[in-house]
Write a protein that holds these residues in place. Structure first.
Motif, mmCIF file in Angstrom:
data_model
loop_
_atom_site.group_PDB
_atom_site.id
_atom_site.type_symbol
_atom_site.label_atom_id
_atom_site.label_comp_id
_atom_site.label_asym_id
_atom_site.label_seq_id
_atom_site.Cartn_x
_atom_site.Cartn_y
_atom_site.Cartn_z
ATOM 1 N N SER A 144 0.835 -1.193 0.000
ATOM 2 C CA SER A 144 0.000 0.000 0.000
ATOM 3 C C SER A 144 0.872 1.246 0.000
ATOM 4 O O SER A 144 1.993 1.246 0.494
ATOM 5 C CB SER A 144 -0.905 -0.001 1.235
ATOM 6 N N GLU A 145 0.363 2.330 -0.550
ATOM 7 C CA GLU A 145 1.104 3.582 -0.538
ATOM 8 C C GLU A 145 0.861 4.355 0.745
ATOM 9 O O GLU A 145 1.410 5.439 0.928
ATOM 10 C CB GLU A 145 0.706 4.445 -1.732
ATOM 11 N N SER A 146 0.035 3.828 1.639
ATOM 12 C CA SER A 146 -0.259 4.524 2.879
ATOM 13 C C SER A 146 0.946 4.486 3.807
ATOM 14 O O SER A 146 1.735 3.549 3.795
ATOM 15 C CB SER A 146 -1.463 3.873 3.584
ATOM 16 N N ASP A 147 1.086 5.516 4.617
ATOM 17 C CA ASP A 147 2.149 5.581 5.616
ATOM 18 C C ASP A 147 1.651 4.899 6.878
ATOM 19 O O ASP A 147 0.738 5.384 7.529
ATOM 20 C CB ASP A 147 2.500 7.043 5.912
ATOM 21 N N VAL A 148 2.227 3.778 7.227
ATOM 22 C CA VAL A 148 1.724 3.006 8.360
ATOM 23 C C VAL A 148 1.959 3.718 9.676
ATOM 24 O O VAL A 148 1.435 3.305 10.702
ATOM 25 C CB VAL A 148 2.386 1.612 8.417
ATOM 26 N N LEU A 149 2.741 4.817 9.674
ATOM 27 C CA LEU A 149 2.908 5.545 10.919
ATOM 28 C C LEU A 149 1.652 6.340 11.237
ATOM 29 O O LEU A 149 1.266 6.490 12.389
ATOM 30 C CB LEU A 149 4.116 6.482 10.815
ATOM 31 N N PHE A 150 0.997 6.858 10.206
ATOM 32 C CA PHE A 150 -0.148 7.715 10.437
ATOM 33 C C PHE A 150 -1.449 7.164 9.859
ATOM 34 O O PHE A 150 -2.498 7.701 10.123
ATOM 35 C CB PHE A 150 0.115 9.106 9.824
ATOM 36 N N ASP A 151 -1.384 6.123 9.102
ATOM 37 C CA ASP A 151 -2.579 5.656 8.421
ATOM 38 C C ASP A 151 -2.588 4.140 8.432
ATOM 39 O O ASP A 151 -1.778 3.498 9.088
ATOM 40 C CB ASP A 151 -2.612 6.211 6.988
ATOM 41 N N THR A 152 -3.520 3.552 7.706
ATOM 42 C CA THR A 152 -3.633 2.098 7.625
ATOM 43 C C THR A 152 -4.002 1.736 6.188
ATOM 44 O O THR A 152 -3.986 2.581 5.308
ATOM 45 C CB THR A 152 -4.679 1.577 8.628
ATOM 46 N N SER A 416 1.945 5.326 18.119
ATOM 47 C CA SER A 416 2.739 4.396 17.326
ATOM 48 C C SER A 416 3.868 3.823 18.157
ATOM 49 O O SER A 416 4.321 4.417 19.148
ATOM 50 C CB SER A 416 3.309 5.101 16.088
ATOM 51 N N TYR A 417 4.325 2.652 17.773
ATOM 52 C CA TYR A 417 5.447 2.009 18.450
ATOM 53 C C TYR A 417 6.680 2.884 18.322
ATOM 54 O O TYR A 417 6.895 3.544 17.310
ATOM 55 C CB TYR A 417 5.700 0.629 17.843
ATOM 56 N N SER A 418 7.509 2.923 19.357
ATOM 57 C CA SER A 418 8.632 3.862 19.426
ATOM 58 C C SER A 418 9.546 3.774 18.217
ATOM 59 O O SER A 418 10.015 4.791 17.699
ATOM 60 C CB SER A 418 9.436 3.611 20.710
ATOM 61 N N SER A 419 9.835 2.563 17.740
ATOM 62 C CA SER A 419 10.722 2.409 16.592
ATOM 63 C C SER A 419 10.101 3.005 15.337
ATOM 64 O O SER A 419 10.780 3.674 14.547
ATOM 65 C CB SER A 419 11.042 0.926 16.379
ATOM 66 N N ASP A 420 8.785 2.792 15.146
ATOM 67 C CA ASP A 420 8.104 3.397 14.006
ATOM 68 C C ASP A 420 8.034 4.913 14.153
ATOM 69 O O ASP A 420 8.141 5.652 13.170
ATOM 70 C CB ASP A 420 6.690 2.824 13.878
#
Length: 774
Positions: A144-152, A416-420
């Motif tokens: 997906s082109e979505s940013d998993v840090l801010f979206d799904t 979000s998880y610290s690493s992400d």
């Protein structure tokens, strides 16, 4: 099973008996009456390893000599004769490299399993993947082109959708919030329960304990296979719970435990504590290597922060081990990017001269914030240990997990998880990027959100670090520093965008984006961790290896040095040294220079000094003496009246010698024991010669020896004790415990840290560097 023939001539069919020495069993043969003395002399102390009790300090000098003599004996007994003998000797010398290779492969495999497990379990708090239940959100949305840090993405279903309550936006929000909090509490509670009921040493980062062990202290269960299994399992759970802690710091403990478990298969290292610590020193830093994909950083963290004894050959061993681990890690690809660099950045322009102002400001602020973190965390840890909270460690962990999850849900930068989250902070803004971090229309909203997130994360880390679960400081520290650093970067970029014609930005006219806030995040991350740990060059290398760009090496280095100097204004010790002091571990910090005003006679033990007289000793009297005396060793003197020093014998040596002798049935309680080669000519019955087991040349100082010199002897030579003698007459003894007690009472308990009490480390150009569960 080790077999020793106590008769150095022939057994002649003598009986075989078992002798129990600590954790080892030995087979010994009973010789004739006339050979008891020869029997003991034929098994001198350097043949059998020392058996240290739990919470005891090793004898560095003895074990070093033991290792050399064992190598010489191996070569003398046929290891180096002929082609086959030389091949055997080559195998003997190659044990270390083989051991390091096995350790590196094992650590890389454990790290891969841990990374994949944590990534999956962290995402289970948000939902699951419809295309594969055991896929993490990142893998689920990788196309997906979505940013998993801010979206799904569409393939990922949140809990509200799973329970069919997604139609109402408010209800869906509350349902997702509820599952997020509850699952976090469950994970944290399971981790704390396992630590409390299985292995308490699995709690905390383990770095203070690794430092103490590498300094010569014995904690048998800390690096056991049981501790390794519990540590890894609980680390997965605690990291997945969302608590403000990291899995990277505890990986040092995991690496240390892995090294000790595997080294137990190699007698050369398993039976010698100094050789074992060489392997641990080389392998412990590999935990950082596999956590950040930083092979050089792993070597340097061991050199700067962990190791007490780090000669050149250990550095080469550490580099070999880190390189193998990094290669295996890249092959396993747990980061799903096909390379070791986990926060890849690319910078195509240099910094402006005007940017030195915010860079140095970040260093100053992070140095202060790091020192504040140390003070607050240590005070809170002490309060927990003295209040009723210590009775409910599991409850406290679950409460903190609930509070953390509850607050984190309200802020996208905390959720979000610290690493992400770090990946987002280090990400660069490209043209047309309208994500919250890069949208110029939301500058001050983003600044306020980040500032709140950084403050909340800082406070949560203060109350979280040191819980009864595996908890590290590297990632939380990086996240705190990156948050505030990004704030400074966004403000600096806003200033440029609003006054681009200013003379300060003259060199920026040819660049669309002259000031990159991600650079400030990287600098802030390094500076906060330096302020909290007092480590410098290892942190610089780790952050640069993790981001994969060297363009900003100079600003990062200068800002880190500023942070270090600011932190030192408040205290010389970093967080790990403070934890060691709080736990009262027997650790002499050789990186802190004390300006003692005392001499050896001022702290030596002189009253009721426990000694062994040269004459009048029997097997029975020495056994009774050991059973009624809890000292780790005793001076051997001519008599109580003369007190002329003959030598020194440790408890472990005397215990082994008497155990070997006691295996002979001819040895009775009244069998004479001698600490001198001059045996009376009237001796016509079996006797025990203990001369080979005694140190006939113990280290001695005169009573007026400056305590500074005595301290240097302990830190540089690894001494367990120093005898105080005046012209051959013993007047006292100074042990490591005596110096530690003096330092605690005169310095730490009274809070003396001024230049009057501590040498200014800048004067001698030294390079100062730098929670256990109860």
């Amino acid at each position: 099973m080790k077999t020793y023939d106590l008769n150095d001539r022939t057994t002649n069919g003598a009986e075989i008996e078992m002798v129990e020495l600590g954790d080892e069993s030995y087979e010994v043969t009973e010789g004739s009456l006339t050979n008891v003395s020869d029997a003991i002399r034929s098994v001198p102390s350097f043949v059998s390893p020392a058996h240290y009790d739990d919470y005891e300090t090793i004898d560095w000098i003895r074990d070093t000599i033991l290792a050399r003599r064992q190598k010489a004996m191996y070569k003398r007994d046929g290891g180096g004769k002929g082609c086959f003998g030389k091949f055997k000797m080559l195998l003997y010398k190659s044990q270390g490299w083989l051991l390091l290779f096995l350790i590196a492969v094992a650590i890389a495999c454990i790290a891969s399993i841990l990374n994949v497990s944590v990534e999956y379990m962290v995402d289970t708090r948000l939902g699951y993947c419809t295309t594969g239940f055991f896929l993490s959100r990142k893998l689920c949305c990788r196309l997906s082109e979505s940013d998993v840090l801010f979206d799904t993405c569409d393939a990922w279903h949140n809990w509200a959708k799973i329970v069919h309550l997604e139609t109402n936006e408010i209800v869906a929000y509350i349902v997702n919030w509820f599952f997020y909090v509850v699952i976090s509490i469950i994970y944290a509670g399971l981790s704390a329960f396992m630590v409390k009921n299985l292995i308490r040493w699995a709690a905390g980062s383990g770095i203070p304990e690794v430092k103490v062990i590498l300094g010569g202290f014995v904690i048998k269960m800390f690096n056991s296979w049981q501790s390794l299994i519990v540590k890894v399992t609980c680390l997965i759970l605690s990291a997945a719970s969302g608590l403000n802690l990291g899995k990277e710091g505890p990986m040092i403990h995991v690496a240390s435990a892995t090294a000790e478990v595997i080294s137990s298969l190699f007698p050369k290292y398993a039976l010698n504590e100094v050789k074992k610590r060489e392997i641990l020193a080389a392998a412990s830093g590999v935990g950082i290597t596999v956590a950040f994909g930083a092979p050089l950083g792993g070597v340097l963290i061991s050199l700067e922060e962990l190791s007490y004894y780090f000669p050149h050959h250990i550095m080469l061993s550490a580099l070999f081990c880190s390189t193998i681990a990094a290669s295996v890690l890249q092959l396993l690809n747990p980061f799903h990017n096909g390379k070791l660099i986990i926060y890849q950045v690319h910078y195509f322009h240099s910094w402006l001269n005007i940017e030195w102002i915010p860079f140095i400001f970040i260093g100053i602020f992070m140095g202060f914030l790091g020192a504040l973190f140390i003070k607050l965390n240590i005070r809170w840890s002490k309060f927990r240990r003295t209040s009723r909270m210590k009775l409910f460690p599991i409850t406290y962990v679950m409460v903190m997990a609930g509070i953390t999850a509850f607050l984190s849900w309200c802020n996208v930068y905390l959720r979000s998880y610290s690493s992400d989250f770090l990946a987002g902070m280090f990400s660069q803004c490209e043209g047309g990027d309208i994500t919250p971090l890069c949208d110029p229309e939301r500058t001050w909203t983003t600044v306020s959100d980040l500032f709140i997130a950084g403050t909340v994360r800082f406070l949560l880390t203060v109350f979280t670090f040191g819980l009864a679960v595996p908890s590290g400081l590297f990632i939380p520290g990086f996240a705190i520093g990156a948050t505030f650093g990004r704030v400074v970067g966004i403000i600096s970029a806003w200033a440029y965008n609003n006054i681009p014609e200013s003379y300060a930005f003259e060199t920026c006219k040819n660049h669309a984006e002259c000031i990159d806030p991600s650079v400030y995040a990287i600098i802030g991350a390094a500076c906060f961790l330096t302020g909290a740990t007092r480590a410098t060059f290892s942190i610089i290398v780790i952050i640069l290896e993790a981001t994969g760009d060297l363009n900003y090496l100079l600003p990062v280095t200068i800002a880190v040095l500023v942070s270090k100097f600011v932190g030192d204004l408040f205290s010389k010790e970093g967080i790990y040294e403070e934890i060691i002091l709080m736990n009262e571990y027997p650790f002499l910090n050789n990186r802190v220079h004390y300006n003692f005003r005392k001499t050896a006679k001022d702290i030596m033990v002189s009253r009721h000094l426990s000694i062994i007289e040269l004459q009048g000793n029997t097997y029975g009297s020495l056994m009774a003496f050991m059973n009624s005396n809890n000292h780790t060793g005793w001076p051997v003197v001519t008599s109580k009246e003369e007190m002329s020093l003959i030598g020194y014998i440790t408890r472990s040596e005397l215990r082994q010698a008497l155990a070997f002798a006691g295996a002979h049935r001819v040895v009775q309680d009244n069998t004479n024991c001698y600490f001198s080669p001059e045996i009376p000519s009237s001796e016509n019955r079996p006797y025990i010669d203990l001369v080979p087991w005694m140190d006939a040349t113990p280290i001695q100082v005169v009573p007026n020896t400056p305590l500074n010199n005595v301290f240097d002897m302990f830190t540089r030579m690894g001494m367990r004790y120093v005898l105080v003698a005046n012209r051959g007459t013993i007047v006292g003894i100074v042990t490591k415990k005596d110096i530690l007690q003096y330092i605690h009472v005169e310095y730490h308990a009274k809070g003396k840290h001024s230049e009057e009490d501590l040498d200014d480390e800048d004067d001698d150009l030294s390079s100062p560097t730098s929670q256990a569960f109860h």
